[in-house]
Design a protein around this motif. Structure first.
Motif, mmCIF file in Angstrom:
data_model
loop_
_atom_site.group_PDB
_atom_site.id
_atom_site.type_symbol
_atom_site.label_atom_id
_atom_site.label_comp_id
_atom_site.label_asym_id
_atom_site.label_seq_id
_atom_site.Cartn_x
_atom_site.Cartn_y
_atom_site.Cartn_z
ATOM 1 N N LEU A 190 25.217 -4.644 -27.188
ATOM 2 C CA LEU A 190 24.877 -5.733 -28.147
ATOM 3 C C LEU A 190 26.228 -6.799 -28.314
ATOM 4 N N ASP A 191 26.159 -7.977 -28.314
ATOM 5 C CA ASP A 191 27.126 -8.863 -28.612
ATOM 6 C C ASP A 191 26.882 -9.381 -29.931
ATOM 7 N N GLY A 192 27.866 -9.001 -31.002
ATOM 8 C CA GLY A 192 27.785 -9.521 -32.260
ATOM 9 C C GLY A 192 27.112 -8.467 -33.169
ATOM 10 N N TRP A 193 26.354 -7.421 -32.617
ATOM 11 C CA TRP A 193 25.869 -6.489 -33.461
ATOM 12 C C TRP A 193 26.591 -5.396 -33.570
ATOM 13 N N PHE A 194 26.720 -4.252 -34.597
ATOM 14 C CA PHE A 194 27.311 -2.980 -34.590
ATOM 15 C C PHE A 194 26.537 -2.066 -35.647
ATOM 16 N N PHE A 195 26.808 -0.645 -35.587
ATOM 17 C CA PHE A 195 26.443 0.172 -36.558
ATOM 18 C C PHE A 195 27.235 0.231 -37.497
#
Length: 458
Positions: A60-65
């Motif tokens: 995912l580009d720009g998304w994180f946990f």
């Protein structure tokens, strides 16, 4: 002496009749014949590059946990987050549960522009790609945009026709109401549902077309043509229903509904996604330990005609197709549908009126007898002679992957027993309630849109 302000009529008494005339024009309108809409959509699909590919979370580009909560978020701090929900509800068969849920606090605009051609109202519909739609391209409202979209957080192109819904004095407002989205998957999410009429010349973008309400009604009889956002806006239109009586007066109905909101003690708590018991995360999905309900997945998207032509994002993917149905019967000759005051964890105000049946059947396959949801088996086993309407429609394609429901209107027995939490309402009463926010849920609004557009009659 100050000059008194001029008064205006409280209601546009001519609008319902104009909508009725538009609903009567079913074969063609000012631009397209109804039979040509499918080919027009196919042409628009061929005109752009569309692709959706499932990817693991780490792509995912720009998304994180987030490290502290496990919540899935965008690095900009905008768009939406996937968090956890802990719900406790008194007076329901399921009293407590935990689940992932989408938190998107901003209010989007779902707007359909209307204009008269040869004395008939037409509606400007868009051939819009949504990554979660199984067939990708469907008819959407003129404008379908989150605040992040139309304020250009993504630094993409302008949202076409947005000024008709945001600039003062750009049109005549026919309907404007805040409505909920799916209360099972969104936390207190609302969108502004708008119908705005213009008398101006409107330059026509190739991905847009003018259709009458009757044409849209014909298209609502087909699977996966008119998207959820268009359906919810059309449900808010003040349609004409030839009814002067009902089993319950409007005041009695509102009193019952207020009582339903009052009798349920609902305690909703947002919790970290990492603390949602019974759900497991791997590289490709967050899913329930028993394989029920839905899973959270990630996709990469290409869309040549969107404000941003490529991105990646999480989506909620149900494990099976849902069923949403109204039972209907005539009471002393007046059509009624059986509405259910439903509790959903993401609702802003406890309950909203939903269809008689709104379930994913497999989630209840392990239950028998009185533990089965009311009327589910009745709908699942209904013969063709009882089914007045049936079509498969996509749910919200911007946040859900291949989420579809089989929508039905089914004849009931004359003396069907009505359990607590259910009431017979007329289509006109339901239409009146849908002109106010958070009374009628999104699934019931789909069926109401079919009634308003005369895709089905009770």
């Amino acid at each position: 002496m100050t000059r008194a302000a001029s008064l205006r009529p409280r209601e546009d008494i001519g609008l319902p009749g104009r909508l009725t005339r538009s609903a009567a024009e079913r074969d063609g309108g000012a631009q397209l014949r109804t039979e040509d809409v499918a080919e027009w959509l196919a042409q628009r699909a061929r005109a752009h590059r569309f692709a959706v590919e499932r990817i693991p979370f780490d792509q995912l580009d720009g998304w994180f946990f987030q490290e502290t909560t496990g919540n899935l978020a965008h690095r900009s701090g905008r768009f939406f987050t996937v968090e956890g929900l802990h719900a406790r509800v008194d007076g329901e068969s399921v009293r407590e549960w935990r689940q992932p849920i989408i938190k998107q606090p901003e209010v989007g605009i779902l707007g359909i522009l209307a204009k008269e051609f040869d004395g008939v109202l037409h509606f400007l519909m868009q051939a819009k790609m949504e990554p979660g739609n199984r067939n990708l391209l469907q008819l959407s409202p003129t404008v379908q945009a989150t605040r992040s979209n139309y304020t250009k957080v993504h630094r993409g192109a302008d949202v076409k026709y947005i000024d008709h819904f945001t600039a003062p004095g750009c049109g005549r407002v026919l309907a404007d109401v805040l409505q909920s989205e799916h209360g099972s998957w969104f936390f207190r999410k609302s969108n502004r549902n708008m119908l705005v009429e213009t008398t101006d010349d409107v330059p026509l973008d190739p991905d847009f077309c003018w259709l009458t309400l009757g044409q849209i009604g014909e298209l609502l009889r087909r699977d996966n043509v008119v998207n959820m956002d268009a359906r919810t806006v059309l449900a808010c239109a003040p349609a004409v229903y030839p009814e002067s009586e009902a089993l319950h007066s409007d005041t009695e109905l509102l009193s019952w509904f207020t009582g339903e909101r009052s009798r349920h003690e609902v305690r909703i708590e947002r919790i970290p996604l990492a603390q949602v018991a019974g759900w497991q995360r791997n590289a490709w999905a967050i899913e329930h330990e028993h394989g029920r309900y839905f899973r959270v997945v990630a996709v990469e998207v290409e869309a040549g005609n969107r404000e941003v032509t490529g991105w990646s994002q999480p989506l909620f993917e149900p494990v099976e197709r849902g069923v949403a149905a109204f039972l209907t019967r005539r009471i002393d000759g007046v059509p009624h549908v059986l509405a259910h005051a439903r509790v959903e964890g993401g609702f802003l105000d406890t309950v909203e009126l939903g269809p008689t049946v709104q379930y994913a059947p497999g989630n209840y396959a392990h239950l028998t007898g009185a533990d089965r949801p009311p009327f589910l088996d009745w709908v699942l086993t209904a013969g063709p002679d009882r089914i007045r309407y049936e079509a498969v429609h996509s749910e919200e394609g911007g946040r859900f992957l291949h989420a579809e429901s089989r929508y039905l209107v089914v004849d009931a027995d004359d003396e069907v027993a009505v359990p607590p939490g259910y009431r017979w309402v007329t289509p006109g009463q339901l239409n009146s309630l849908a002109r106010h926010g958070h009374y009628v849920n999104v699934q019931a609004r789909t069926l109401l849109a079919c009634l308003n557009a005369q895709a089905v009659s009770c």
